[in-house]
Design a protein around this motif. Structure first.
Motif, PDB file in Angstrom:
ATOM      1  N   LEU A 302      23.657 129.455  84.046  1.00 28.37           N
ATOM      2  CA  LEU A 302      22.835 128.247  84.030  1.00 28.37           C
ATOM      3  C   LEU A 302      23.326 127.249  82.982  1.00 28.37           C
ATOM      4  N   GLU A 303      23.767 127.753  81.830  1.00 27.03           N
ATOM      5  CA  GLU A 303      24.353 126.868  80.819  1.00 27.03           C
ATOM      6  C   GLU A 303      25.661 126.266  81.311  1.00 27.03           C
ATOM      7  N   VAL A 304      26.449 127.033  82.046  1.00 26.85           N
ATOM      8  CA  VAL A 304      27.708 126.529  82.606  1.00 26.85           C
ATOM      9  C   VAL A 304      27.437 125.405  83.591  1.00 26.85           C
ATOM     10  N   ILE A 305      26.357 125.530  84.370  1.00 26.99           N
ATOM     11  CA  ILE A 305      26.025 124.485  85.343  1.00 26.99           C
ATOM     12  C   ILE A 305      25.727 123.165  84.625  1.00 26.99           C
ATOM     13  N   VAL A 306      24.973 123.218  83.528  1.00 24.87           N
ATOM     14  CA  VAL A 306      24.673 122.004  82.777  1.00 24.87           C
ATOM     15  C   VAL A 306      25.953 121.389  82.213  1.00 24.87           C
ATOM     16  N   ALA A 307      26.853 122.237  81.693  1.00 26.95           N
ATOM     17  CA  ALA A 307      28.110 121.731  81.143  1.00 26.95           C
ATOM     18  C   ALA A 307      28.984 121.117  82.234  1.00 26.95           C
ATOM     19  N   ARG A 308      29.020 121.720  83.400  1.00 25.17           N
ATOM     20  CA  ARG A 308      29.834 121.179  84.495  1.00 25.17           C
ATOM     21  C   ARG A 308      29.268 119.857  85.007  1.00 25.17           C
ATOM     22  N   LEU A 309      27.950 119.690  84.940  1.00 24.19           N
ATOM     23  CA  LEU A 309      27.372 118.394  85.304  1.00 24.19           C
ATOM     24  C   LEU A 309      27.890 117.297  84.375  1.00 24.19           C
ATOM     25  N   LYS A 339      18.480 129.111  95.298  1.00 24.02           N
ATOM     26  CA  LYS A 339      17.449 130.134  95.479  1.00 24.02           C
ATOM     27  C   LYS A 339      17.963 131.535  95.159  1.00 24.02           C
ATOM     28  N   PHE A 340      19.279 131.716  95.193  1.00 24.18           N
ATOM     29  CA  PHE A 340      19.832 133.027  94.860  1.00 24.18           C
ATOM     30  C   PHE A 340      19.539 133.380  93.406  1.00 24.18           C
ATOM     31  N   VAL A 341      19.420 132.372  92.559  1.00 21.67           N
ATOM     32  CA  VAL A 341      19.069 132.618  91.159  1.00 21.67           C
ATOM     33  C   VAL A 341      17.678 133.229  91.066  1.00 21.67           C
ATOM     34  N   LEU A 342      16.738 132.705  91.878  1.00 23.77           N
ATOM     35  CA  LEU A 342      15.379 133.262  91.889  1.00 23.77           C
ATOM     36  C   LEU A 342      15.380 134.693  92.403  1.00 23.77           C
ATOM     37  N   THR A 343      16.169 134.966  93.437  1.00 21.00           N
ATOM     38  CA  THR A 343      16.248 136.334  93.961  1.00 21.00           C
ATOM     39  C   THR A 343      16.794 137.292  92.917  1.00 21.00           C
ATOM     40  N   LEU A 344      17.829 136.863  92.216  1.00 22.07           N
ATOM     41  CA  LEU A 344      18.418 137.702  91.181  1.00 22.07           C
ATOM     42  C   LEU A 344      17.435 137.936  90.040  1.00 22.07           C
ATOM     43  N   LEU A 345      16.717 136.895  89.675  1.00 21.11           N
ATOM     44  CA  LEU A 345      15.712 137.030  88.622  1.00 21.11           C
ATOM     45  C   LEU A 345      14.574 137.945  89.054  1.00 21.11           C
ATOM     46  N   HIS A 346      14.198 137.855  90.316  1.00 18.92           N
ATOM     47  CA  HIS A 346      13.122 138.705  90.854  1.00 18.92           C
ATOM     48  C   HIS A 346      13.497 140.182  90.784  1.00 18.92           C
ATOM     49  N   CYS A 393      14.268 137.052  78.915  1.00 22.29           N
ATOM     50  CA  CYS A 393      13.909 136.475  80.209  1.00 22.29           C
ATOM     51  C   CYS A 393      12.815 135.424  80.060  1.00 22.29           C
ATOM     52  N   SER A 394      11.881 135.647  79.138  1.00 17.05           N
ATOM     53  CA  SER A 394      10.751 134.731  78.974  1.00 17.05           C
ATOM     54  C   SER A 394      11.137 133.471  78.225  1.00 17.05           C
ATOM     55  N   TYR A 395      11.906 133.610  77.155  1.00 17.74           N
ATOM     56  CA  TYR A 395      12.153 132.495  76.254  1.00 17.74           C
ATOM     57  C   TYR A 395      13.495 131.803  76.467  1.00 17.74           C
ATOM     58  N   ILE A 396      14.388 132.409  77.242  1.00 17.59           N
ATOM     59  CA  ILE A 396      15.705 131.797  77.452  1.00 17.59           C
ATOM     60  C   ILE A 396      15.979 131.566  78.935  1.00 17.59           C
ATOM     61  N   THR A 397      15.969 132.637  79.715  1.00 15.06           N
ATOM     62  CA  THR A 397      16.396 132.534  81.109  1.00 15.06           C
ATOM     63  C   THR A 397      15.421 131.744  81.955  1.00 15.06           C
ATOM     64  N   LEU A 398      14.120 132.014  81.814  1.00 11.40           N
ATOM     65  CA  LEU A 398      13.141 131.336  82.664  1.00 11.40           C
ATOM     66  C   LEU A 398      13.091 129.827  82.419  1.00 11.40           C
ATOM     67  N   PRO A 399      13.039 129.322  81.173  1.00 17.90           N
ATOM     68  CA  PRO A 399      13.091 127.862  80.990  1.00 17.90           C
ATOM     69  C   PRO A 399      14.373 127.242  81.538  1.00 17.90           C
ATOM     70  N   LEU A 400      15.510 127.931  81.334  1.00 17.60           N
ATOM     71  CA  LEU A 400      16.762 127.425  81.896  1.00 17.60           C
ATOM     72  C   LEU A 400      16.695 127.370  83.412  1.00 17.60           C
ATOM     73  N   TYR A 401      16.181 128.420  84.008  1.00 19.60           N
ATOM     74  CA  TYR A 401      16.065 128.449  85.466  1.00 19.60           C
ATOM     75  C   TYR A 401      15.163 127.325  85.974  1.00 19.60           C
ATOM     76  N   ALA A 402      14.003 127.140  85.313  1.00 17.70           N
ATOM     77  CA  ALA A 402      13.053 126.121  85.760  1.00 17.70           C
ATOM     78  C   ALA A 402      13.655 124.730  85.725  1.00 17.70           C
ATOM     79  N   LEU A 403      14.524 124.447  84.746  1.00 20.43           N
ATOM     80  CA  LEU A 403      15.112 123.115  84.608  1.00 20.43           C
ATOM     81  C   LEU A 403      16.362 122.945  85.453  1.00 20.43           C
ATOM     82  N   VAL A 404      17.278 123.906  85.381  1.00 24.68           N
ATOM     83  CA  VAL A 404      18.597 123.726  85.991  1.00 24.68           C
ATOM     84  C   VAL A 404      18.521 123.801  87.508  1.00 24.68           C
ATOM     85  N   THR A 405      17.644 124.638  88.060  1.00 19.67           N
ATOM     86  CA  THR A 405      17.575 124.744  89.517  1.00 19.67           C
ATOM     87  C   THR A 405      17.055 123.467  90.170  1.00 19.67           C
ATOM     88  N   GLN A 406      16.510 122.537  89.398  1.00 19.36           N
ATOM     89  CA  GLN A 406      16.130 121.243  89.963  1.00 19.36           C
ATOM     90  C   GLN A 406      17.353 120.400  90.289  1.00 19.36           C
TER      91      GLN A 406
END
Length: 495
Positions: A302-309, A339-346, A393-406
């Motif tokens: 998710l951090e790589v996606i922001v950097a590539r943007l 959506k694959f990110v959500l599946t992996l997180l699930h 997962c609560s303090y790092i991955t989930l906030p990143l997921y909520a923002l970057v998947t938009q």
């Protein structure tokens, strides 16, 4: 009733008061839980929490499935325990080694079993089915608790985004993002954060993003830039006041409805995990590292996606006008599917919940000193890893997921419609309130006018004859004056 003879006491020899007390306890508890869920569902529906209401409905369906599993286990356990298999097959793939004492105790327990007379053993005993029943209940409860706790902690971490969202409506923000201001892409705050020598190769980029997720993983400049890119891609320029933070919150509620459930593939995954729990294989020891590994890789991605943007923005133009503009792109995600990110997180949350549920179940059923917990160091490591995954997962991955998947191409128009509907309803409510106040003021003025109208009428009746008389005199005098003036003019003309 015989006591101490070791015989099994049936219902026909059980005191009725004992039976009534047990039934009352089960029925009361079940009705209380059902009524609590019903009240929660009504409260969410009344407060327009559509996504959370859907999550509660999903939870009810999961509880119904759990009830069916419990019912089937309770009905069929006697029939399952009568299925006999050879002893040689029963001694393979055991989770714990067989000791002499344990074997003798088991032989005493099954001495009267029908399979013993055939020289065989039961496929699964009644006691084992009962323990399995408890494990399934603990697993389902832990999945719900773990997912809810993760989402709650993640949203608590994202509360500071409200202040960032309010900042977008200030004059300082509008001045800083002047649409007629020219800047080099690298000189922007977003460019300085993501464009440096560590992004020249993919390996250096991944290493940098791996460590960045632990230190200010979601910065304010990332939030504001991705917000600007989302509005530019999916909305228009006139929606600059769009509340992006509320949109993310509602999207996360939609995703929570999926995360809180246990899908059919997950139940089959439980079967596989129970199958490989063989003594000497140490599968569960290695399984504890899988959620940790997935969470770290997912956060890095998710951090790589922001950097590539940011890098794509630089490739398009070295000079920008106004705020940095990033373009959402599905190709930045694995398989081109956000959506694959959500599946992996699930699945990661489920595996970690399985670890905690298995530890709790073993500790309750067999004790901490059971054969499942032979190596205390491994046991402590598994518990520490489970807690660490929860925090990451609560303090790092989930906030990143909520923002970057938009930043994908998917746009949840339903969420926007609901959000705009709330705004419109608030506006209509304010309009109705203003109209109500205007009507109250008009009624107040009408009452005052009705109170003063008799007094005004009497005063008018007294003054009106005098005014009429005066006006009539004025007209006569005015006419006499006109006649005099006309006569004087005639005389002057004659002269």
């Amino acid at each position: 009733m015989a006591a101490g003879d070791g015989s099994v006491i049936s219902l026909e020899h059980t005191p009725t008061w004992a039976l009534a007390v047990v039934c009352f306890g089960f029925i009361s508890t079940s009705l209380l839980i059902e009524h609590t869920i019903h009240l929660l569902s009504r409260w969410l529906k009344r407060h327009k929490k559509t996504a959370l209401h859907g999550a509660v409905e999903k939870l009810k369906s999961e509880l119904m499935l759990l009830g069916f599993i419990s019912l089937l286990l309770a009905i069929t356990q006697d029939y399952i325990s009568k299925i006999c298999i050879p002893a040689s097959i029963a001694d393979t793939m055991l989770p714990c080694p067989i000791h002499a004492a344990t074997s003798s105790q088991e032989n005493d327990l099954v001495s009267t079993d029908s399979c013993t007379a055939q020289g065989k053993v039961a496929l699964v005993t009644n006691e084992a089915i009962h323990q399995l029943h408890i494990f399934i209940f603990v697993l389902a409860a832990m999945q719900i608790i773990y997912s809810t706790l993760t989402m709650a902690l993640g949203r608590a971490k994202m509360r500071r985004w409200k202040a960032w969202e309010k900042e977008t409506q200030t004059t300082e923000y509008l001045v800083a993002n002047d649409p007629f201001r020219f800047r080099y892409t690298r000189q922007t705050t977003f460019g300085r954060r993501h464009m440096n020598n560590c992004t020249e190769t993919s390996l250096l980029l991944w290493i940098k993003c791996f460590f960045r997720q632990f230190f200010n993983s979601v910065a304010k400049v990332d939030y504001l830039t991705l917000r600007h890119g989302f509005i530019a891609a999916h909305l228009s320029a006139r929606h600059g006041s769009f509340n992006f933070q509320q949109y993310i919150e509602r999207s996360l509620e939609e995703d929570f409805r999926i995360v809180v459930g246990i899908s059919p593939p997950m139940w089959f995954l439980v079967v596989i995990l129970l199958l490989v729990d063989v003594y000497g294989w140490h599968v569960y020891s290695w399984l504890s590292y899988v959620p940790m590994l997935i969470v770290l890789v997912l956060g890095t991605k998710l951090e790589v996606i922001v950097a590539r943007l940011a890098l794509q923005m630089k490739e398009l133009n070295n000079v920008i006008i106004g705020a940095p503009l990033v373009k959402p792109n599905d190709n930045l995600f694995w398989f081109g599917k956000p959506k694959f990110v959500l599946t992996l997180l699930h699945y990661t949350l489920f595996v970690n919940a399985f670890e905690l549920a298995f530890f709790i179940w073993v500790s309750i059923q067999f004790g901490v000193d059971s054969c499942y917990h032979v190596h205390k160091a491994i046991l402590v490591a598994r518990v520490v890893l489970a807690v660490t995954v929860q925090i990451l997962c609560s303090y790092i991955t989930l906030p990143l997921y909520a923002l970057v998947t938009q930043m994908g191409s998917e746009f949840k128009s339903k969420v926007v419609e609901e959000q705009m509907g709330v705004v419109i309803k608030q506006w209509l409510g304010e309009v109705r309130e203003r109209r109500r106040k205007q009507q109250e003021q008009s009624l107040h003025f009408s009452a005052l006018s009705a109170e003063w109208s008799p007094r005004l009428s009497s005063a008018t009746a007294e003054v009106l004859p005098f005014l009429l008389n005066k006006s009539t005199r004025g007209e006569i005098i005015e006419e006499d004056g006109d006649q005099q003036t006309t006569t004087a003019r005639k005389e002057n003309m004659n002269i």
